[in-house]
Write an enzyme that holds these catalytic residues in place. Structure first.
Site, short mmCIF file in Angstrom:
data_model
loop_
_atom_site.label_atom_id
_atom_site.label_comp_id
_atom_site.label_asym_id
_atom_site.label_seq_id
_atom_site.Cartn_x
_atom_site.Cartn_y
_atom_site.Cartn_z
N SER A 7 0.83 -1.11 0.11
CA SER A 7 0.19 -0.05 0.10
C SER A 7 1.06 1.29 -0.09
CB SER A 7 -0.91 0.04 1.34
OG SER A 7 -1.59 -1.23 1.12
N1 SAM Z 1 -0.54 -5.19 4.10
C1 SAM Z 1 0.25 -5.33 3.01
C2 SAM Z 1 1.63 -4.61 3.01
O1 SAM Z 1 2.18 -4.08 3.72
O2 SAM Z 1 2.35 -4.94 1.93
C3 SAM Z 1 -0.48 -4.85 1.72
C4 SAM Z 1 -1.69 -5.81 1.53
S1 SAM Z 1 -2.48 -5.74 -0.16
C5 SAM Z 1 -2.83 -4.33 -0.39
C6 SAM Z 1 -3.59 -6.69 0.40
C7 SAM Z 1 -3.40 -8.17 0.61
O3 SAM Z 1 -4.65 -9.04 0.96
C8 SAM Z 1 -3.03 -8.99 -0.60
O4 SAM Z 1 -1.57 -9.45 -0.55
C9 SAM Z 1 -4.04 -10.01 -0.90
O5 SAM Z 1 -3.50 -11.23 -1.36
C10 SAM Z 1 -4.67 -10.25 0.38
N2 SAM Z 1 -5.92 -10.66 0.69
C11 SAM Z 1 -7.08 -10.58 -0.20
N3 SAM Z 1 -8.03 -11.36 0.42
C12 SAM Z 1 -7.58 -11.83 1.74
C13 SAM Z 1 -8.25 -12.88 2.45
N4 SAM Z 1 -9.39 -13.31 2.41
N5 SAM Z 1 -7.42 -13.53 3.41
C14 SAM Z 1 -6.10 -13.00 3.57
N6 SAM Z 1 -5.59 -12.11 2.64
C15 SAM Z 1 -6.06 -11.75 1.72
#
Ligand code: SAM
Length: 213
Positions: A62
């Site tokens: 993000s």
């Molecule tokens: N917090 C992260 C960082 O600091 O790099 C950025 C997160 S990214 C914007 C969103 C993440 O949520 C992705 O890696 C995606 O695979 C994950 N995601 C989506 N749905 C999910 C779920 N049901 N459970 C766990 N992870 C999930």
């Protein structure tokens, strides 16, 4: 060659402080944790830009301001146990690890779990555990949590997450709203849940089966 130290200081001054990030603990965590170690390949040179960046598997780390804002809104205390949904690169987990006692983080894509674990190992961070799973179901073995931070855009509030929040606890979650997201604070108070919208944002989607539990 980019001077990462300098770029990080500039990011803190121009992107965070100028937009109202004032919590000294949050600013120190952003100073201490090198974001460029969480950005793969050629994009590393853009680690301190004012934007989200690709981390593989169609996902993103993000924008720094959004990570800082969500952390400031959560305001984790030193003894808190926090659940993060959407580990991605592990950067948000690393920031949280500097501010609280323990972080449980859940990511649905196994390749990203390996990537994030590797990134945290480089910094010898020990108070984060990352799991492959569907974060819409939360993570029962660590519950209840002082705080929950959801770093993907949810179409609704997954009920299991509310159950896993301690009384008095807080969840930060982007919720779908007319084609984009609104960042929300959900507080678990004695009288029930209190929801407050903070700002418009865009996230990759939170995909899972925990919406209809
Ligand atoms: N917090 C992260 C960082 O600091 O790099 C950025 C997160 S990214 C914007 C969103 C993440 O949520 C992705 O890696 C995606 O695979 C994950 N995601 C989506 N749905 C999910 C779920 N049901 N459970 C766990 N992870 C999930």
């Amino acid at each position: 060659m980019i001077n990462f130290e300098f770029a990080r200081k500039e990011m803190i001054e121009k992107q965070l402080k100028k937009r109202g990030i004032s919590d000294k603990r949050v600013l120190k965590a952003f100073k201490d944790i090198p974001r460029h170690l969480f950005v793969p390949g050629e994009d590393m040179d853009h680690s301190y830009d004012d934007s989200a960046l690709p981390i593989g598997s169609g996902q993103t780390i993000s924008q720094p301001y959004i990570t800082a804002l969500m952390t400031q809104l959560l305001r984790p205390l030193q003894d808190d146990v926090i659940l993060e949904i959407g580990t991605g690169s592990g950067f948000q987990s690393a920031i949280l690890s500097a501010l609280c006692k323990f972080v449980f983080s859940v990511e649905r894509i196994p390749e990203l779990v390996s990537y994030a674990r590797n990134n945290l190992n480089k910094l010898e961070i020990k108070n984060v555990q990352i799991f492959v799973g569907d974060g819409t179901l939360g993570w029962k073995s660590g519950a209840p949590y002082d705080g929950i931070i959801v770093t993907a855009g949810a179409k609704d509030i997954p009920p299991g997450l509310l159950t896993q929040l301690k009384p008095g606890g807080k969840m930060i979650i982007p919720l779908e709203s007319g084609g984009y997201h609104k960042l929300n604070i959900i507080k678990k108070e004695e009288s029930g849940f209190v929801k407050e919208e903070v700002l418009d944002c865009i996230f990759v989607p939170l995909i899972g089966r925990g919406y209809d539990e």
